[in-house]
Design an enzyme around this catalytic site. Structure first.
Site, PDB file in Angstrom:
ATOM      1  NE  ARG A 136     -57.116  14.613 -61.638  1.00 20.78           N
ATOM      2  CZ  ARG A 136     -57.314  15.828 -61.160  1.00 20.78           C
ATOM      3  NH1 ARG A 136     -56.830  16.381 -60.122  1.00 20.78           N
ATOM      4  NH2 ARG A 136     -58.363  16.507 -62.008  1.00 20.78           N
ATOM      5  CG  ASN A 184     -46.572  15.881 -52.899  1.00 19.46           C
ATOM      6  OD1 ASN A 184     -47.593  14.937 -52.915  1.00 19.46           O
ATOM      7  ND2 ASN A 184     -46.490  16.356 -51.757  1.00 19.46           N
ATOM      8  CE1 TYR A 244     -53.291  10.592 -46.539  1.00 19.79           C
ATOM      9  CE2 TYR A 244     -55.203  11.506 -47.238  1.00 19.79           C
ATOM     10  CZ  TYR A 244     -54.096  11.089 -47.564  1.00 19.79           C
ATOM     11  OH  TYR A 244     -53.684  10.924 -48.803  1.00 19.79           O
ATOM     12  NE  ARG A 246     -52.988  19.041 -46.458  1.00 19.24           N
ATOM     13  CZ  ARG A 246     -53.502  18.541 -47.699  1.00 19.24           C
ATOM     14  NH1 ARG A 246     -52.618  18.835 -48.620  1.00 19.24           N
ATOM     15  NH2 ARG A 246     -54.494  17.794 -47.746  1.00 19.24           N
ATOM     16  CG  HIS A 259     -57.569  14.720 -45.353  1.00 26.14           C
ATOM     17  ND1 HIS A 259     -58.796  14.042 -45.451  1.00 26.14           N
ATOM     18  CD2 HIS A 259     -57.087  15.160 -46.728  1.00 26.14           C
ATOM     19  CE1 HIS A 259     -59.140  14.120 -46.530  1.00 26.14           C
ATOM     20  NE2 HIS A 259     -58.404  14.689 -47.509  1.00 26.14           N
ATOM     21  CG  HIS A 267     -64.485  15.079 -51.936  1.00 26.21           C
ATOM     22  ND1 HIS A 267     -64.360  16.066 -51.063  1.00 26.21           N
ATOM     23  CD2 HIS A 267     -63.438  14.450 -52.191  1.00 26.21           C
ATOM     24  CE1 HIS A 267     -62.989  15.895 -50.471  1.00 26.21           C
ATOM     25  NE2 HIS A 267     -62.632  14.894 -51.225  1.00 26.21           N
ATOM     26  NE  ARG A 283     -58.350  10.556 -53.687  1.00 22.61           N
ATOM     27  CZ  ARG A 283     -57.970  10.685 -54.744  1.00 22.61           C
ATOM     28  NH1 ARG A 283     -57.828   9.743 -55.658  1.00 22.61           N
ATOM     29  NH2 ARG A 283     -58.054  11.911 -55.550  1.00 22.61           N
TER      30      ARG A 283
END
Length: 756
Positions: A472, A105, A535, A631, A659, A502, A442
C-alpha cells in the site's frame, strides 16, 4: 515512519478510550481499574528467568471487555507520536518532524481505516469487533478521541514550536506581517510562476461542482460580482510548489528581484496558500475577492482488486492507483474561520455528514511541515552517527568466505545497510553465482537492490524477484521497478492471488567445488536503503542448510505452485505460523505448571490476533511471566485481575521507528528466539506471506536477549499500557539509572558482532 502513514458530534452512549460499550463491560467479572502497581508483577531481566506462582482462574476469554479496540489503540499510538513533538529532550526540528508524522499518520488512518468503517456502515454491516463495538460506535469513539488530540496538536504548533522556531531564527511569517519589498517579490513570483498554473473553477448553475482530489490543498474563494452578487469558486493549490516558500529578509529582497526564490538561503518562510490568497485579484479581474478559506479532503484510498478476475495484475493495480483520486470522501478539513454557509456548500456537494468535518485552527495539512527538515541547521537536529559494520566484513575477505565460517547479524540503523548491498553487488559479479532470488515489498524510489538485481541478470545470472505490487502506497514505485526488472530479463512474479508477500528473503545460489551452497539474508525489515536509516530492523546472514532448503522451498511456492505448509525450521504464514506460536505459548504454560519458570517476551509492531491474545491470557492465568513490547496497536488488555496480571505491555516511540519482530520463549532453559517479518495480526497470519526463523547461534541468541533486556528496561522513551488502554510514561525509580534504549544502542552499537 514506510513498512511503511496515515493522519463527530456524537449523541451515542459514551465510549471511552480503549473500552467496550457499556453493554459489553458486564460480560465478564473482571476488575478493569486494577493498576499495575497493585499487581505482583515487576519486570525482571530475561537472562535469569524468575519463578512465578500459579494464578490460574476460569474466565470467559472471549468477553469483549478483555479487548482494546484496534482503531482506538492506533490513535493512542499516534498520541505517543504527538507526545514526542512535545518532548523538549528532542532537538527543535525533530519535534517539528514528529508533528508532521502525526498528521501524515492521520491521513493514512482516514484513507484506510476510517474509510473501511464508513463502507461497513453504508453497507449495513452490524458485525462487532472483538471488543464488541459496531462500525457506528467505532466512528463515534474515533471522533471523540481525536478532537481533543487535534486541539493539542494545534496548540503544540501555535503556542510551543512556532514561537521556538522564530526564536531560533526560522521564521514562518504571516503574509500580513511581510514588509513592502518582500510582498513585491512574492507578487512577482506569483505572477511569473504560480499564476500560469492556477485554474479557478466556478460553482453555479452553469458550472458543476469541481472534483476535489485526495489530500490536495484548496481555497474556497468568495467573490462579489457587480451583477450577480456573491459567487463561490475553488482554486487548487498546485502540489509541485513548496508548501513553505522561502523568502529573503526585507533588507536583501532587492537582490532577488531577478533571481528565483530557490536561490534564497535565508530561513524565512511564508505559506504558499497565503501568497495565492493575497494575489487572487489576478484570477478574478473585475470582481471583488471577499475571502478565501483553505480546505482539504481525504478520500478512500484502499484499492480493491478482484485478483482472480484480473487478466493482468500489473495493469489492474495501475488502474487501482488511479482510482484513489476518485474514492469516496471520508474527511473534510477546513480553516476554522470558514463561515457555515461556505462549509455547507462543501458538505452538501461532497456528500458528507457533519461529523466528517474537522474545523482546524492554523494551517490545513500539516504533514507538509516535513519541508522544514531541509533547513540546514544541524544543531537543531539529531546528532548523526556512523553506523557500525561487522569486523569480519572490513578485512577485504570475500563475504562468501566469511559466511561459510560464521553467521552475521545486522541491527539497523545502528549497523550499516551497506553489507546487504555489497552482498548483492558481489553476487551480481561473482562468476560462481548461479542464481539470485529476492522478495521486494517496499524498496523506495531510489532502489540500489533493484539495480544490483538488474546487473546480475545482465551478467547472465538466473534472477527471480517477487515484487509485491499491492504494497500500500508503494504500488507506483513497485510497478516502475517491476517493469524495469522485466526489461532486462529478470523473472518477475507479482505475488500470490489473495495474498501480499511481506516476507523479507534474499537467497544467492553459488557453485563451490563439487557442491551447490545457498547463502541467505533474512530480515524483519524491507530492502530499502532509505528506511534502513530510520527503522530498527534485524537482518541475518547464514548458510544454514536447513534454512537454505526451507527458503528454496518457499521461493518455489511463491513462483510456482505448492501446497507445502510445513518446513524444517521456518515458520511460514499463511499456514501454521499461528498454530506454531500458540503451541510455544502452551509449551510455556505446561512447563510453568511443572517448574514455575515460564517466560515469554514478544517485541513487535502490532498485536491484534484474538487467538494469540487468548493464548497469552491463558499463559498469564497459569502464572507465566509475559512481557510484550508493542510499538503500535495492541488489542490485549493487560493488568486485568484473574486474566492478565502477569502481562506487561510497553511501547517505545523515539528517534527511530521500532520495527523489529522478536519472539522469545524460555522453554525450560532451552531458549528459543524467533525473528522475522510477521506481527501477530490476522492480516499477517492469514492474508500475507510471512516468515519467522530461529536464531540458534549461542552468541547471537545472547546478543538478542541483551537487546530485548535493554528495551524492556527503557525508562525514558517507554510507555506502559494501563488496563483502560491508555499509556503512561515509564519513569526511573529513585536511584535507578536512566535508560533510553535507542540511545544505548547508538552508544554501544556493534556489541552484537563477533570480534575477529
Amino acid at each position: 515512519m514506510n513498512d511503511p502513514d496515515a493522519s463527530l458530534n456524537a449523541t451515542e452512549a459514551e465510549v471511552s478510550i480503549g473500552a467496550a460499550p457499556k453493554r459489553a463491560v458486564d460480560d465478564v467479572d473482571v476488575d478493569l481499574t486494577a493498576s499495575l502497581e497493585e499487581t505482583p508483577y515487576r519486570h525482571a531481566p530475561i537472562l535469569a528467568s524468575s519463578r512465578q506462582p500459579s494464578g490460574e482462574k476460569a474466565s470467559d476469554l472471549d468477553a469483549p471487555s478483555l479487548y482494546i479496540n484496534r482503531e482506538l489503540s492506533w490513535l493512542e499510538f499516534n498520541r505517543r507520536v504527538l507526545e514526542e513533538a512535545q518532548d523538549e529532550s528532542h532537538p527543535l526540528l525533530e519535534r517539528v518532524k514528529f508533528l508532521a508524522i502525526f498528521s501524515n499518520n492521520l491521513d493514512e488512518f482516514f484513507m484506510i481505516r476510517v474509510s473501511g468503517l464508513r463502507e461497513q456502515l453504508e453497507s449495513g454491516i452490524l458485525e462487532t469487533s472483538a471488543d464488541g463495538m459496531t462500525p457506528a460506535e467505532q466512528l463515534v469513539a474515533i471522533r471523540r478521541t481525536l478532537e481533543p488530540m487535534l486541539k493539542e496538536h494545534r496548540r503544540t504548533w501555535l503556542e510551543d514550536l512556532l514561537p521556538q522556531l522564530n526564536a531560533a531564527g526560522i521564521r514562518i511569517i504571516p503574509y500580513h506581517k511581510l514588509k513592502k519589498k518582500q510582498r513585491r517579490l512574492l507578487a512577482k513570483y506569483f505572477h511569473d510562476e504560480i499564476f500560469p498554473t492556477l485554474t479557478p473553477l466556478a460553482f453555479d448553475p452553469g458550472h458543476p461542482f469541481p472534483h476535489i482530489s485526495n489530500l490536495s490543498l484548496n481555497l474556497a474563494v468568495v467573490v462579489s460580482d457587480p451583477e450577480h452578487g456573491e459567487r463561490f469558486a475553488r482554486v487548487k493549490v498546485p502540489g509541485f510548489f513548496p508548501r513553505l516558500l522561502r523568502i529573503p529578509s526585507e533588507e536583501r529582497a532587492d537582490i532577488f528581484e531577478g533571481l528565483p526564490l530557490s536561490d534564497v538561503k535565508a530561513d524565512n518562510f511564508v505559506w504558499i496558500e497565503e501568497v495565492i490568497t493575497h494575489n487572487l485579484e489576478e484570477l478574478f479581474p473585475g470582481l471583488e475577492v471577499k475571502a478565501a478559506y483553505p480546505f482539504r479532503v481525504t478520500r478512500d484510498a484502499d484499492i480493491e482488486i478482484e485478483e482472480d478476475e484480473a487478466a493482468d495484475l500489473l495493469a489492474a493495480i495501475e488502474q487501482g492507483v488511479e482510482s484513489r483520486f476518485f474514492g469516496k470522501v471520508v474527511r473534510l478539513e477546513v480553516d476554522k474561520a470558514m463561515p457555515k454557509r461556505i462549509r455547507d456548500i462543501l458538505v452538501e456537494n461532497l456528500g458528507l455528514q457533519p461529523y466528517q468535518v474537522y474545523a482546524l485552527e492554523g494551517p490545513v495539512g500539516m504533514a507538509d511541515l516535513w519541508e522544514l527538515m531541509k533547513v540546514d541547521r544541524p544543531e537543531l537536529k539529531d546528532r548523526p552517527f556512523t553506523p557500525s559494520v561487522p569486523p569480519a566484513l572490513t578485512t577485504g575477505e570475500s563475504i562468501f568466505s566469511v559466511l561459510r565460517r560464521q553467521d552475521i547479524l545486522l541491527y539497523l540503523p545502528y549497523d550499516s545497510f551497506a553489507p546487504v548491498l555489497d552482498f548483492l553487488d558481489v553476487a551480481a559479479e561473482d562468476p560462481n553465482v548461479l542464481a539470485i532470488k529476492q522478495t521486494l515489498y517496499r524498496v523506495g524510489k531510489n532502489a540500489p537492490v533493484v539495480k544490483a538485481l538488474m546487473k546480475a541478470r545482465e551478467n547472465g545470472k538466473q534472477v527471480a524477484a517477487l515484487v509485491e505490487l499491492k504494497a500500500r502506497f508503494d504500488e507506483e514505485n513497485n510497478i516502475v521497478w517491476a517493469k524495469a526488472l522485466e526489461r532486462v530479463g529478470v523473472h518477475v512474479v507479482y505475488g500470490l492471488i489473495g495474498l501480499k508477500t511481506h516476507a523479507k528473503l534474499l537467497m544467492v545460489v553459488r557453485r563451490e567445488q563439487d557442491r551447490i551452497r545457498r547463502y541467505l539474508h533474512m530480515s524483519t525489515g524491507n530492502y530499502n536503503a532509505a528506511t534502513a536509516r530510520v527503522y530498527t530492523d534485524i537482518g541475518y546472514f547464514t548458510t544454514d542448510p536447513d534454512l537454505g532448503a526451507d527458503v528454496a522451498d518457499l521461493f518455489n511456492a511463491l513462483t510456482g505452485y505448492s501446497r507445502k505448509d510445513s518446513y524444517r525450521k521456518l515458520l511460514v504464514a499463511p499456514g501454521r505460523m499461528r498454530e506454531e506460536i500458540c503451541r510455544r505459548i502452551e509449551r510455556e504454560i505446561a512447563r510453568h505448571k511443572q517448574h514455575g519458570d515460564g517466560r515469554i517476551i514478544m517485541k513487535m509492531n502490532q498485536l491484534v490476533d484474538k487467538r494469540c491474545i487468548k493464548a497469552l491470557y491463558r499463559a498469564s492465568q497459569a502464572g507465566v511471566q509475559v512481557d510484550l513490547q508493542v510499538r503500535g496497536i495492541c488489542c490485549l488488555r493487560p493488568g486485568v485481575q484473574g486474566v492478565s496480571e502477569r502481562i506487561r505491555v510497553t511501547s517505545i516511540v523515539g528517534r527511530f521507528l521500532e520495527h523489529a519482530r522478536i519472539y522469545y520463549f524460555y522453554n525450560g532453559g532451552e531458549e528459543e528466539l524467533l525473528i522475522g517479518s510477521a506481527d501477530l495480526m490476522p492480516r499477517n497470519l492469514d492474508r500475507r506471506v510471512e516468515q519467522l526463523f530461529p536464531v540458534e547461534d549461542p552468541f547471537f541468541k545472547s546478543a538478542l536477549k541483551t537487546i530485548l533486556d535493554i528495551h524492556l528496561n527503557d525508562n525514558v522513551k517507554a510507555r506502559e499500557m494501563l488496563p483502560d488502554g491508555a499509556y503512561r510514561r515509564v519513569e526511573p525509580k529513585p536511584g535507578e539509572a536512566r535508560i533510553n534504549a535507542q540511545e544505548w544502542m547508538v552508544a554501544n552499537r556493534g556489541f552484537w558482532h563477533r570480534k575477529e
